[in-house]
Scaffold this motif. Sequence first.
Motif, mmCIF file in Angstrom:
data_model
loop_
_atom_site.group_PDB
_atom_site.id
_atom_site.type_symbol
_atom_site.label_atom_id
_atom_site.label_comp_id
_atom_site.label_asym_id
_atom_site.label_seq_id
_atom_site.Cartn_x
_atom_site.Cartn_y
_atom_site.Cartn_z
ATOM 1 N N PHE A 91 0.830 -1.213 0.000
ATOM 2 C CA PHE A 91 0.000 0.000 0.000
ATOM 3 C C PHE A 91 0.863 1.260 0.000
ATOM 4 O O PHE A 91 0.676 2.156 -0.827
ATOM 5 C CB PHE A 91 -0.920 -0.012 1.223
ATOM 6 C CG PHE A 91 -1.888 1.144 1.265
ATOM 7 C CD1 PHE A 91 -3.143 1.031 0.694
ATOM 8 C CD2 PHE A 91 -1.552 2.338 1.882
ATOM 9 C CE1 PHE A 91 -4.040 2.087 0.730
ATOM 10 C CE2 PHE A 91 -2.432 3.403 1.921
ATOM 11 C CZ PHE A 91 -3.684 3.270 1.345
ATOM 12 N N VAL A 92 1.825 1.334 0.917
ATOM 13 C CA VAL A 92 2.566 2.585 1.096
ATOM 14 C C VAL A 92 3.516 2.867 -0.065
ATOM 15 O O VAL A 92 3.694 4.031 -0.458
ATOM 16 C CB VAL A 92 3.331 2.599 2.445
ATOM 17 C CG1 VAL A 92 2.369 2.567 3.605
ATOM 18 C CG2 VAL A 92 4.328 1.458 2.535
ATOM 19 N N VAL A 93 4.139 1.837 -0.641
ATOM 20 C CA VAL A 93 5.041 2.105 -1.766
ATOM 21 C C VAL A 93 4.260 2.530 -3.000
ATOM 22 O O VAL A 93 4.761 3.301 -3.827
ATOM 23 C CB VAL A 93 5.940 0.891 -2.091
ATOM 24 C CG1 VAL A 93 6.851 0.574 -0.932
ATOM 25 C CG2 VAL A 93 5.138 -0.307 -2.523
ATOM 26 N N THR A 94 3.014 2.064 -3.114
ATOM 27 C CA THR A 94 2.189 2.480 -4.256
ATOM 28 C C THR A 94 1.736 3.920 -4.099
ATOM 29 O O THR A 94 1.692 4.675 -5.088
ATOM 30 C CB THR A 94 0.964 1.556 -4.391
ATOM 31 O OG1 THR A 94 1.404 0.203 -4.481
ATOM 32 C CG2 THR A 94 0.163 1.903 -5.633
ATOM 33 N N VAL A 95 1.400 4.329 -2.886
ATOM 34 C CA VAL A 95 1.032 5.726 -2.645
ATOM 35 C C VAL A 95 2.203 6.645 -2.998
ATOM 36 O O VAL A 95 2.004 7.761 -3.500
ATOM 37 C CB VAL A 95 0.616 5.931 -1.172
ATOM 38 C CG1 VAL A 95 0.447 7.409 -0.848
ATOM 39 C CG2 VAL A 95 -0.689 5.189 -0.890
ATOM 40 N N ALA A 96 3.420 6.172 -2.771
ATOM 41 C CA ALA A 96 4.610 6.980 -3.067
ATOM 42 C C ALA A 96 5.048 6.889 -4.523
ATOM 43 O O ALA A 96 5.931 7.643 -4.935
ATOM 44 C CB ALA A 96 5.766 6.544 -2.172
ATOM 45 N N GLU A 97 4.450 5.994 -5.309
ATOM 46 C CA GLU A 97 4.877 5.770 -6.686
ATOM 47 C C GLU A 97 4.567 6.971 -7.579
ATOM 48 O O GLU A 97 3.402 7.362 -7.713
ATOM 49 C CB GLU A 97 4.181 4.521 -7.242
ATOM 50 C CG GLU A 97 4.527 4.184 -8.668
ATOM 51 C CD GLU A 97 6.005 3.885 -8.822
ATOM 52 O OE1 GLU A 97 6.659 4.597 -9.600
ATOM 53 O OE2 GLU A 97 6.504 2.963 -8.142
ATOM 54 N N PRO A 98 5.571 7.582 -8.209
ATOM 55 C CA PRO A 98 5.326 8.766 -9.063
ATOM 56 C C PRO A 98 4.399 8.482 -10.241
ATOM 57 O O PRO A 98 3.568 9.327 -10.598
ATOM 58 C CB PRO A 98 6.734 9.133 -9.556
ATOM 59 C CG PRO A 98 7.674 8.506 -8.577
ATOM 60 C CD PRO A 98 6.996 7.268 -8.104
ATOM 61 N N ASP A 99 4.532 7.292 -10.859
ATOM 62 C CA ASP A 99 3.703 6.968 -12.019
ATOM 63 C C ASP A 99 2.214 6.953 -11.667
ATOM 64 O O ASP A 99 1.372 7.374 -12.463
ATOM 65 C CB ASP A 99 4.097 5.596 -12.583
ATOM 66 C CG ASP A 99 5.492 5.609 -13.185
ATOM 67 O OD1 ASP A 99 6.065 6.709 -13.282
ATOM 68 O OD2 ASP A 99 5.996 4.537 -13.554
ATOM 69 N N VAL A 100 1.903 6.462 -10.472
ATOM 70 C CA VAL A 100 0.507 6.418 -10.032
ATOM 71 C C VAL A 100 -0.048 7.831 -9.877
ATOM 72 O O VAL A 100 -1.186 8.113 -10.266
ATOM 73 C CB VAL A 100 0.379 5.640 -8.701
ATOM 74 C CG1 VAL A 100 -1.052 5.708 -8.163
ATOM 75 C CG2 VAL A 100 0.805 4.191 -8.899
ATOM 76 N N ARG A 101 0.753 8.719 -9.346
ATOM 77 C CA ARG A 101 0.314 10.102 -9.129
ATOM 78 C C ARG A 101 0.121 10.838 -10.460
ATOM 79 O O ARG A 101 -0.794 11.639 -10.604
ATOM 80 C CB ARG A 101 1.315 10.843 -8.244
ATOM 81 C CG ARG A 101 1.345 10.285 -6.829
ATOM 82 C CD ARG A 101 2.180 11.107 -5.869
ATOM 83 N NE ARG A 101 1.979 10.632 -4.512
ATOM 84 C CZ ARG A 101 0.983 11.025 -3.720
ATOM 85 N NH1 ARG A 101 0.116 11.933 -4.145
ATOM 86 N NH2 ARG A 101 0.867 10.539 -2.498
ATOM 87 N N VAL A 102 0.979 10.550 -11.428
ATOM 88 C CA VAL A 102 0.820 11.167 -12.751
ATOM 89 C C VAL A 102 -0.494 10.722 -13.387
ATOM 90 O O VAL A 102 -1.256 11.532 -13.923
ATOM 91 C CB VAL A 102 2.009 10.807 -13.664
ATOM 92 C CG1 VAL A 102 1.732 11.240 -15.102
ATOM 93 C CG2 VAL A 102 3.288 11.472 -13.163
ATOM 94 N N LEU A 103 -0.772 9.417 -13.330
ATOM 95 C CA LEU A 103 -2.023 8.904 -13.891
ATOM 96 C C LEU A 103 -3.222 9.510 -13.180
ATOM 97 O O LEU A 103 -4.193 9.936 -13.827
ATOM 98 C CB LEU A 103 -2.068 7.380 -13.775
ATOM 99 C CG LEU A 103 -3.380 6.735 -14.244
ATOM 100 C CD1 LEU A 103 -3.579 6.913 -15.741
ATOM 101 C CD2 LEU A 103 -3.423 5.250 -13.878
ATOM 102 N N ALA A 104 -3.167 9.551 -11.843
ATOM 103 C CA ALA A 104 -4.296 10.085 -11.070
ATOM 104 C C ALA A 104 -4.543 11.552 -11.406
ATOM 105 O O ALA A 104 -5.703 11.986 -11.520
ATOM 106 C CB ALA A 104 -4.024 9.922 -9.577
ATOM 107 N N LEU A 105 -3.486 12.309 -11.594
ATOM 108 C CA LEU A 105 -3.622 13.720 -11.951
ATOM 109 C C LEU A 105 -4.265 13.876 -13.321
ATOM 110 O O LEU A 105 -5.156 14.710 -13.515
ATOM 111 C CB LEU A 105 -2.252 14.401 -11.924
ATOM 112 C CG LEU A 105 -2.232 15.896 -12.287
ATOM 113 C CD1 LEU A 105 -3.070 16.705 -11.298
ATOM 114 C CD2 LEU A 105 -0.794 16.420 -12.320
#
Length: 230
Positions: A91-105
């Motif tokens: 869970f925590v490493v995924t929250v920190a994952e830059p690629d996930v944040r780019v997609l979410a944005l």
Amino acid sequence: MEQVKEKILEVLSAVLPITLVVILLQFTIIWLPMEVFIQFLIGAVMVTTGLILFLIGVEVGLLPVGEMIGSTLPKTKKLWMLVLFGFIFGFVVTVAEPDVRVLALQVDQVSNGAVPKNILIYSVALGVGLFVALAMLRIIFNISITLLLFISYALVFLLALFTPGEFAPVSFDSGGVTTGPITVPFIVSLGVGVASVMRGKSSSGDGFGLVALASIGPILAVMLMGVLYG
């Protein structure tokens, strides 16, 4: 020092060709505004510097720590602790994952806020966490990864029948972005560490395959989110 030199050459070989292609296009075809072009050059320098530091940090910090944690947890002889921490770390490493944040944005912008970025990030992280926990159980009980992948993808395609059309492609992209530079090193090293100390287990056979399983979790999580939103 040799390690730093190796990472510098590795990053330059990845970033420099892209930079040179854009520079070539700039002075032959596209002719971007000079302000934008200068911003690109500054960004390329920042990306190069950041990637060098990041890759050194992964090799020095994330990989050894992940493997040490993975090799220590089974020694507690507590199954629930191994599964719980597998979920937490996933869970925590995924929250920190830059690629996930780019997609979410991007999803947040395209949907005009209909799908909030934080909701998407935590949904993806929850899916990864659950499937990393499942991967820990696979290593412990020697469950066939082929069987797990078959069942998981059968659930994916079944759930796709009920998922709104705009959520289906986002869900598969969510599975892809979890295979990023933070999530993959930590999850793989964690799995190798766990498999290396389990009796009768082969770290090469059981320590891998975690990323394949972990990438299915976000697909199912986002599809379920789509069903709820729909």
